[in-house]
Scaffold this motif. Structure first.
Motif, PDB file in Angstrom:
ATOM      1  N   ILE A  63       0.835  -1.209   0.000  1.00 24.75           N
ATOM      2  CA  ILE A  63       0.000   0.000   0.000  1.00 24.75           C
ATOM      3  C   ILE A  63       0.865   1.252   0.000  1.00 24.75           C
ATOM      4  N   PHE A  64       1.889   1.272   0.831  1.00 28.88           N
ATOM      5  CA  PHE A  64       2.712   2.479   0.915  1.00 28.88           C
ATOM      6  C   PHE A  64       3.678   2.609  -0.252  1.00 28.88           C
ATOM      7  N   SER A  65       4.026   1.523  -0.889  1.00 28.04           N
ATOM      8  CA  SER A  65       4.828   1.661  -2.109  1.00 28.04           C
ATOM      9  C   SER A  65       4.002   2.356  -3.189  1.00 28.04           C
ATOM     10  N   GLU A  66       2.728   1.990  -3.302  1.00 25.07           N
ATOM     11  CA  GLU A  66       1.850   2.632  -4.292  1.00 25.07           C
ATOM     12  C   GLU A  66       1.570   4.077  -3.909  1.00 25.07           C
ATOM     13  N   TYR A  67       1.331   4.316  -2.631  1.00 26.81           N
ATOM     14  CA  TYR A  67       1.044   5.682  -2.161  1.00 26.81           C
ATOM     15  C   TYR A  67       2.243   6.599  -2.401  1.00 26.81           C
ATOM     16  N   THR A  68       3.428   6.120  -2.079  1.00 27.61           N
ATOM     17  CA  THR A  68       4.638   6.928  -2.263  1.00 27.61           C
ATOM     18  C   THR A  68       4.902   7.182  -3.743  1.00 27.61           C
ATOM     19  N   ALA A  69       4.768   6.161  -4.564  1.00 28.99           N
ATOM     20  CA  ALA A  69       5.029   6.308  -6.000  1.00 28.99           C
ATOM     21  C   ALA A  69       4.100   7.323  -6.644  1.00 28.99           C
ATOM     22  N   ALA A  70       2.904   7.521  -6.057  1.00 26.68           N
ATOM     23  CA  ALA A  70       1.933   8.454  -6.640  1.00 26.68           C
ATOM     24  C   ALA A  70       2.375   9.908  -6.529  1.00 26.68           C
ATOM     25  N   PHE A  71       3.415  10.190  -5.729  1.00 26.15           N
ATOM     26  CA  PHE A  71       3.943  11.547  -5.640  1.00 26.15           C
ATOM     27  C   PHE A  71       4.818  11.902  -6.846  1.00 26.15           C
ATOM     28  N   LYS A  72       5.063  10.958  -7.727  1.00 28.82           N
ATOM     29  CA  LYS A  72       5.871  11.238  -8.912  1.00 28.82           C
ATOM     30  C   LYS A  72       4.948  11.494 -10.091  1.00 28.82           C
ATOM     31  N   GLU A  73       5.083  12.657 -10.701  1.00 30.14           N
ATOM     32  CA  GLU A  73       4.214  13.056 -11.802  1.00 30.14           C
ATOM     33  C   GLU A  73       5.061  13.521 -12.978  1.00 30.14           C
ATOM     34  N   GLU A  74       4.824  12.918 -14.115  1.00 30.35           N
ATOM     35  CA  GLU A  74       5.540  13.275 -15.347  1.00 30.35           C
ATOM     36  C   GLU A  74       7.051  13.260 -15.140  1.00 30.35           C
ATOM     37  N   GLY A  75       7.503  12.253 -14.412  1.00 29.06           N
ATOM     38  CA  GLY A  75       8.935  12.070 -14.209  1.00 29.06           C
ATOM     39  C   GLY A  75       9.563  12.908 -13.118  1.00 29.06           C
ATOM     40  N   ARG A  76       8.767  13.730 -12.397  1.00 31.26           N
ATOM     41  CA  ARG A  76       9.316  14.590 -11.345  1.00 31.26           C
ATOM     42  C   ARG A  76       8.617  14.272 -10.024  1.00 31.26           C
ATOM     43  N   TRP A  77       9.405  14.270  -8.966  1.00 36.66           N
ATOM     44  CA  TRP A  77       8.846  14.053  -7.644  1.00 36.66           C
ATOM     45  C   TRP A  77       8.211  15.345  -7.125  1.00 36.66           C
ATOM     46  N   ILE A  78       7.008  15.222  -6.573  1.00 36.03           N
ATOM     47  CA  ILE A  78       6.275  16.343  -5.979  1.00 36.03           C
ATOM     48  C   ILE A  78       6.329  16.198  -4.463  1.00 36.03           C
ATOM     49  N   GLU A  79       6.745  17.244  -3.764  1.00 37.47           N
ATOM     50  CA  GLU A  79       6.753  17.182  -2.293  1.00 37.47           C
ATOM     51  C   GLU A  79       5.350  17.284  -1.735  1.00 37.47           C
ATOM     52  N   SER A  80       4.545  18.187  -2.322  1.00 34.83           N
ATOM     53  CA  SER A  80       3.209  18.380  -1.776  1.00 34.83           C
ATOM     54  C   SER A  80       2.327  19.102  -2.780  1.00 34.83           C
ATOM     55  N   LYS A  81       1.034  18.794  -2.711  1.00 35.04           N
ATOM     56  CA  LYS A  81       0.014  19.567  -3.403  1.00 35.04           C
ATOM     57  C   LYS A  81      -0.937  20.116  -2.349  1.00 35.04           C
ATOM     58  N   SER A  82      -1.310  21.377  -2.496  1.00 36.86           N
ATOM     59  CA  SER A  82      -2.174  21.988  -1.500  1.00 36.86           C
ATOM     60  C   SER A  82      -3.130  22.951  -2.187  1.00 36.86           C
ATOM     61  N   ASP A  83      -4.318  23.096  -1.612  1.00 35.81           N
ATOM     62  CA  ASP A  83      -5.296  24.013  -2.211  1.00 35.81           C
ATOM     63  C   ASP A  83      -5.003  25.469  -1.887  1.00 35.81           C
ATOM     64  N   ASP A  84      -4.063  25.720  -0.958  1.00 32.19           N
ATOM     65  CA  ASP A  84      -3.755  27.103  -0.597  1.00 32.19           C
ATOM     66  C   ASP A  84      -2.326  27.503  -0.968  1.00 32.19           C
ATOM     67  N   PHE A  85      -1.642  26.651  -1.740  1.00 37.19           N
ATOM     68  CA  PHE A  85      -0.274  26.981  -2.158  1.00 37.19           C
ATOM     69  C   PHE A  85       0.033  26.219  -3.436  1.00 37.19           C
ATOM     70  N   ARG A  86       1.009  26.712  -4.150  1.00 40.11           N
ATOM     71  CA  ARG A  86       1.406  26.108  -5.412  1.00 40.11           C
ATOM     72  C   ARG A  86       1.937  24.698  -5.194  1.00 40.11           C
ATOM     73  N   THR A  87       1.922  23.887  -6.234  1.00 42.18           N
ATOM     74  CA  THR A  87       2.555  22.574  -6.179  1.00 42.18           C
ATOM     75  C   THR A  87       4.061  22.768  -6.075  1.00 42.18           C
ATOM     76  N   VAL A  88       4.668  22.073  -5.107  1.00 45.52           N
ATOM     77  CA  VAL A  88       6.096  22.241  -4.850  1.00 45.52           C
ATOM     78  C   VAL A  88       6.833  20.975  -5.239  1.00 45.52           C
ATOM     79  N   ASN A  89       7.808  21.109  -6.141  1.00 46.67           N
ATOM     80  CA  ASN A  89       8.647  19.969  -6.491  1.00 46.67           C
ATOM     81  C   ASN A  89       9.521  19.587  -5.307  1.00 46.67           C
ATOM     82  N   ALA A  90       9.782  18.312  -5.162  1.00 43.35           N
ATOM     83  CA  ALA A  90      10.570  17.832  -4.037  1.00 43.35           C
ATOM     84  C   ALA A  90      12.034  18.229  -4.193  1.00 43.35           C
TER      85      ALA A  90
END
Length: 597
Positions: free
Chosen positions: A478-505
């Motif tokens: 479960i956590f391997s899938e959850y962690t892998a989902a933070f990678k989008e279009e070949g780049r790791w994302i640290e966080s997505k938030s509705d009150d701030f921009r998407t921040v690359n890791a």
């Protein structure tokens, strides 16, 4: 909606008394009308067409406290700020996404950064100027915070059409050939005092962990020299709390004498792992003793109902380090002539002291002195103590679990692995809702925002628990899938938030392993333990991506992968090893698999 009021928040007051952050609560009595970072606050700034002042720090930050007592408590400064800005306080430990973006901005602007991090932004949140500490009044050519705020406001009004958005780009560090990594780190190593660099000395956790694992794969006397000189300096010097165990944040001098006295949970976790591994690799009993004292510190200072609080302040009663300091006369009177003589054979003690007229304890040698040290600790505990940031951070607690597992294996203390199992179970019960992982818990309030660094740390811990007990199979998947989902279009994302921009890791493994490194490490371990394909990867720039380079060692087949019907005793196999159950029983290492007897 009434003037200065959105969703029942009245903005002509300091609203931090509503906060779930220990750091923000520390600023709730400032005359500045501080707000929390929310969509409502940002919308209010736009409605009022007022620029933003965003001030970022954390609860145990010494210079954050200084600014809180000086510029942020100055009524004249507050009146100007309240009239001309919408002011927002941010706890960097609760909002690492905002902190990372703003830190990237100040480093791009000036080449350096730190906390408190004060950023002036346009009403639509475009950063313009960032500074760290500034005094309440101008002195010795240094502008006051009031004067800086006034000049920036004037600049924004005159240049509003030429202020552009700042796009933080997290470039991948350059690759490095394996043969050059050790030499590159040698060029940074301080041959005289140990550690890396010629200025302030931070505990180089990720560098040491990489070097210890690399030496386990490919023995090298130059590596051992860097490792032992640094570990010995940490043990003997002022970074170490010699009485209770644990380490302080960093030393302000090259010689490891005087620390910045805050104690951070992440430092204890990484130091525990490092010294336990150091003992496994070198057999030096001083490293085992150091690891055991860190365990004592975690138990006596940080543990709170089975999890661990975040930090202890550098200051006691607004004086840095005062809990930890001793005058020569005080020590002589407390210990008596004979014990004081013994103490001075082990510790550097002078009448003038080494910090503001008193002595911060620094050892001359490794000789044991347990009874006298315990006596002084009992006396020290009766003094006023530094305040505690007692929020629970998910990812840092998971790193404590990782360190407990490693210490249990390398020190032959299996009870620590059971302790780690309990920690991860508690974290999952508190932070995991079945689909997303929360980040912070304080005073009964859970911050549900998700970060890659938390996911990667939890996954890494679970893969280690799985090596001992296959009951973790489902949660590991479960956590391997959850962690892998933070990678989008070949780049790791640290966080997505509705009150701030998407921040690359970030790729930077200082002071803690980056989210990318934790995620890659956990996913590689998962793949190796479940028989999935693992491709070779290049090493990255040393002194930046050292924890990532541990992952590269695994990907490049420089960890032993044992397949056995029963768990092998960890004390009987190399430090750079993974274990899984199965047949035939083999040890695969460096592109060769051999059958076990």
């Amino acid at each position: 909606m009434t003037e200065n009021n959105i969703n029942n928040i009245y903005y002509k007051r300091n609203n931090l008394d509503r906060s779930s952050s220990p750091y923000l609560l520390q600023h709730s009595h400032n005359p500045i009308w501080w707000q929390e970072w929310t969509n409502d606050t940002l919308n209010f700034a736009l409605k009022e067409n007022k620029p933003l002042l965003v001030s970022i720090g954390y609860a145990t930050c010494h210079w954050c406290h200084v600014m809180a007592a000086e510029a942020f408590s100055d009524t004249g400064t507050a009146e100007y700020i309240n009239e001309n800005y919408i002011s927002i306080k941010v706890d960097r430990e609760q909002r690492p996404d905002i902190d990372q973006y703003m830190m990237h901005f100040i480093q791009t602007q000036s080449g350096s950064g730190g906390w408190p991090l004060n950023v002036f932004l346009t009403p639509d949140a475009k950063p313009v100027v960032a500074i760290t500490y500034a005094p309440a009044t101008s002195v010795d050519g240094r502008l006051s915070f009031f004067e800086i705020a006034k000049r920036i406001k004037d600049y924004m009004e005159s240049n509003r059409d030429s202020i552009y958005p700042f796009n933080a780009i997290e470039d991948e560090p350059p690759t490095e050939e394996e043969n050059f990594i050790v030499g590159e780190l040698e060029s940074y190593h301080d041959d005289e005092y140990g550690g890396f660099g010629a200025g302030q000395k931070f505990p180089p956790h990720s560098i040491l962990l990489f070097l210890l694992h690399f030496h386990s794969a490919k023995e090298n006397p130059e590596i051992i020299k860097m490792i032992t000189s640094t570990l010995d300096s940490i043990i003997l010097g002022g970074l170490n709390d010699h009485l209770q165990g644990g380490i302080f944040r960093y030393c302000v001098d090259r010689g490891w004498t005087i620390p910045h006295f805050e104690k951070m949970l992440y430092d204890q976790a990484l130091a525990l792992w490092t010294f336990s591994l150091g003992y496994k690799v070198t057999g030096n009993n001083n490293y085992k003793t150091m690891a055991e004292k860190i365990l004592r510190c975690l138990k006596e200072c940080f543990e709170d109902n089975g999890l661990y609080v975040s930090a202890f302040n550098a200051d006691t009663d607004n004086k840095e380090g005062s809990t930890y300091l001793w005058s020569r006369n005080e020590l002589e009177n407390l210990l008596g002539k004979d014990d004081f003589g013994k103490f001075c054979e082990i510790y550097h003690i002078t009448g003038e002291g080494n910090f503001e007229g008193k002595n911060h304890l620094v050892r001359k040698n490794h000789d044991p002195l347990y009874e006298i040290e315990d006596k002084l600790l009992a006396i020290r505990k009766k003094r006023n103590q530094p305040s505690v940031d007692n929020k629970i951070l998910c990812g840092i607690n998971a790193q404590v679990a990782v360190a407990m597992i490693q210490a249990g294996r390398f020190l032959d203390k299996p009870e620590l692995e059971k302790k780690a199992d309990d920690i991860i179970k508690k974290l999952l019960g508190l932070f995991w809702d079945g689909s997303s992982l929360g980040h912070s818990f304080y005073n009964g309030l859970l911050q549900k925002r998700s970060f890659l660094s938390d996911a990667g740390a939890i996954l890494t811990a679970i893969t280690m628990l799985y090596e001992n007990d296959e009951k973790w199979t489902g949660m590991m998947r479960i956590f391997s899938e959850y962690t892998a989902a933070f990678k989008e279009e070949g780049r790791w994302i640290e966080s997505k938030s509705d009150d701030f921009r998407t921040v690359n890791a970030s790729w930077t493994d200082q002071p803690v392993p980056s989210g990318i490194s934790l995620a890659e490490n956990g996913l590689t371990r998962y793949a190796l333990l479940t028989g999935r394909e693992v491709k070779a990867v290049p090493y990255r720039r040393p002194a930046q991506s050292d924890f990532y380079n541990i992952n590269a060692l695994m990907c490049n087949d420089l960890f032993h992968l044992y397949t056995t019907k029963k768990l092998l005793p960890w004390k009987d196999i190399p430090a750079n090893s993974l274990q899984k159950r199965g047949e035939p029983e083999t040890d695969c290492f460096n592109k060769v698999c051999r059958l076990l007897n």
